[in-house]
Design a protein around this motif. Structure first.
Motif, PDB file in Angstrom:
ATOM      1  N   UNK A 113     -46.164  -1.619 -41.777  1.00 45.14           N
ATOM      2  CA  UNK A 113     -45.766  -1.557 -40.322  1.00 45.14           C
ATOM      3  C   UNK A 113     -44.580  -2.039 -40.003  1.00 45.14           C
ATOM      4  N   UNK A 114     -43.854  -2.965 -41.052  1.00 40.17           N
ATOM      5  CA  UNK A 114     -42.672  -3.676 -40.752  1.00 40.17           C
ATOM      6  C   UNK A 114     -41.417  -2.516 -40.959  1.00 40.17           C
ATOM      7  N   UNK A 115     -40.238  -3.006 -40.785  1.00 40.74           N
ATOM      8  CA  UNK A 115     -39.228  -2.326 -41.165  1.00 40.74           C
ATOM      9  C   UNK A 115     -38.783  -2.283 -42.708  1.00 40.74           C
ATOM     10  N   UNK A 116     -38.235  -1.555 -43.583  1.00 41.82           N
ATOM     11  CA  UNK A 116     -38.087  -1.612 -44.842  1.00 41.82           C
ATOM     12  C   UNK A 116     -37.285  -3.023 -45.288  1.00 41.82           C
ATOM     13  N   UNK A 117     -37.948  -3.924 -46.094  1.00 46.64           N
ATOM     14  CA  UNK A 117     -37.130  -5.150 -46.443  1.00 46.64           C
ATOM     15  C   UNK A 117     -37.606  -6.078 -45.624  1.00 46.64           C
ATOM     16  N   UNK A 118     -38.575  -6.106 -44.648  1.00 47.55           N
ATOM     17  CA  UNK A 118     -38.821  -7.082 -43.871  1.00 47.55           C
ATOM     18  C   UNK A 118     -40.281  -7.630 -44.066  1.00 47.55           C
ATOM     19  N   UNK A 119     -40.606  -8.897 -44.065  1.00 44.46           N
ATOM     20  CA  UNK A 119     -41.945  -9.491 -44.214  1.00 44.46           C
ATOM     21  C   UNK A 119     -42.776  -8.897 -45.394  1.00 44.46           C
ATOM     22  N   UNK A 120     -43.958  -8.193 -45.180  1.00 48.42           N
ATOM     23  CA  UNK A 120     -44.739  -7.791 -46.077  1.00 48.42           C
ATOM     24  C   UNK A 120     -44.267  -6.520 -46.697  1.00 48.42           C
ATOM     25  N   UNK A 121     -43.304  -5.730 -45.994  1.00 48.77           N
ATOM     26  CA  UNK A 121     -42.785  -4.543 -46.695  1.00 48.77           C
ATOM     27  C   UNK A 121     -41.443  -4.649 -47.031  1.00 48.77           C
ATOM     28  N   UNK A 122     -41.620  -5.476 -48.476  1.00 49.72           N
ATOM     29  CA  UNK A 122     -40.487  -5.533 -49.207  1.00 49.72           C
ATOM     30  C   UNK A 122     -39.594  -6.670 -49.065  1.00 49.72           C
ATOM     31  N   UNK A 123     -39.789  -7.867 -48.364  1.00 48.74           N
ATOM     32  CA  UNK A 123     -39.204  -9.141 -48.370  1.00 48.74           C
ATOM     33  C   UNK A 123     -39.451  -9.891 -49.682  1.00 48.74           C
ATOM     34  N   UNK A 124     -38.752 -10.868 -49.622  1.00 45.33           N
ATOM     35  CA  UNK A 124     -38.865 -11.975 -50.594  1.00 45.33           C
ATOM     36  C   UNK A 124     -39.996 -12.984 -50.116  1.00 45.33           C
ATOM     37  N   UNK A 125     -41.073 -12.754 -50.481  1.00 45.48           N
ATOM     38  CA  UNK A 125     -42.217 -14.009 -49.837  1.00 45.48           C
ATOM     39  C   UNK A 125     -42.056 -15.003 -51.005  1.00 45.48           C
ATOM     40  N   UNK A 126     -41.613 -16.053 -50.456  1.00 46.46           N
ATOM     41  CA  UNK A 126     -41.466 -17.260 -51.371  1.00 46.46           C
ATOM     42  C   UNK A 126     -42.425 -17.856 -51.906  1.00 46.46           C
ATOM     43  N   UNK A 127     -43.755 -17.793 -51.531  1.00 52.16           N
ATOM     44  CA  UNK A 127     -44.813 -18.631 -52.077  1.00 52.16           C
ATOM     45  C   UNK A 127     -45.278 -17.682 -53.220  1.00 52.16           C
TER      46      UNK A 127
END
Length: 284
Positions: A113-127
């Motif tokens: 549901x997020x734009x590409x590269x943001x949050x769950x959709x392909x960002x770096x989730x640091x944890x």
């Protein structure tokens, strides 16, 4: 191991059998050829597979499976980390999935549901970056592990104007390589990254790991890291630890002495009531 300590041999045997069955199930049904699958959806379709148009590979199964040692002896673990490096890594960390979703998938929900590269959709989730780093140490890759650690650690971030969050705390998420502004971070403090990083650094890179029988010392460090000392409180004792690395290796303990007495293996035997241990570890 807990069952062994309690003397429950039947339960210990049951758990070990279930563990082996799970490993076999993952290797048979959770392997995609070059990396581990993320899941099967409610319709039985693969998620995180090369068969998918988008979201072909996810970070979580690569980290979790290799941390658990699945595929370590048959090459799957190495292939999974190689694929992670090829598809998920970039200068600001390891993204959650690739390629990012450009269409909403009802069967997947929020991740698409997020734009590409943001949050769950392909960002770096640091944890979940430390899961891959720990996986690298499981395979003995000290250089790789420390390099990946530096990509998300606040102390190593060079472009603070891009990163934007406080330079002394982890962000929850860093915009991925497919985003409008790769490297911009969001949601500082709102993350389990610090806890996972502490486990990563203390137990896997520096290699000081608490076990039921005593403190284990088995570092996995980058070449050139050199000798180091550290102090660790464990139960009622304080451990003064010196690690020597004359061969400049990434992983491997060749000798361990405790108060001048040589000990086989990597575990410092626990002595009830003892308050101080002087430990010398030699890598090679």
């Amino acid at each position: 191991k807990l069952c062994d300590l309690y003397g429950d041999k039947d339960e210990a045997a049951f758990v070990r059998a279930e563990k082996q069955a799970m490993i076999e199930a993952v290797e048979k049904h959770g392997w995609d050829g070059e990396w581990f699958l993320r899941a099967y959806d409610a319709f039985g379709h693969k998620v995180g597979s090369d068969e998918c148009k988008e979201g072909k590979i996810y970070i979580e199964p690569q980290g979790m499976c290799v941390m658990a040692g699945i595929g370590k002896d048959n090459g799957m673990a190495q292939k999974a980390l190689d694929a992670t490096q090829k598809y998920l890594e970039f200068e600001h960390g390891i993204v959650l999935l690739y390629p990012a979703y450009t269409e909403y998938h009802l069967e997947l929900g929020e991740v698409s549901s997020y734009p590409p590269g943001y949050k769950e959709n392909g960002s770096v989730f640091c944890h979940n970056n430390p899961w891959i780093i720990i996986g690298e140490t499981v395979l003995g890759h000290g250089d790789r592990a420390f390099d990946l650690y530096k990509r998300i650690a606040p102390a190593y971030i060079k472009d603070q104007k891009l990163h934007r969050t406080e330079p002394y705390v982890y962000a929850q998420t860093i915009n991925g390589k497919e985003s409008y502004l790769p490297g911009e971070a969001k949601n500082s403090w709102l993350t389990g990254t610090a806890a996972w990083t502490f486990v990563n650094i203390s137990q896997y890179i520096l290699g000081v790991y608490p076990t039921h029988n005593g403190l284990s010392i088995n570092p996995c460090v980058p070449k050139g890291f050199g000798d180091f000392t550290l102090t660790r409180a464990f139960r009622e004792g304080v451990y003064n630890i010196t690690v020597k690395n004359p061969q400049n290796v990434e992983k491997g303990v060749v000798s361990l002495t405790v108060d001048g007495v040589k000990v086989d293996g990597c575990v410092i035997p626990y002595v009830a009531g003892k308050t101080e241990y002087n430990v010398i570890v030699t890598m090679g």
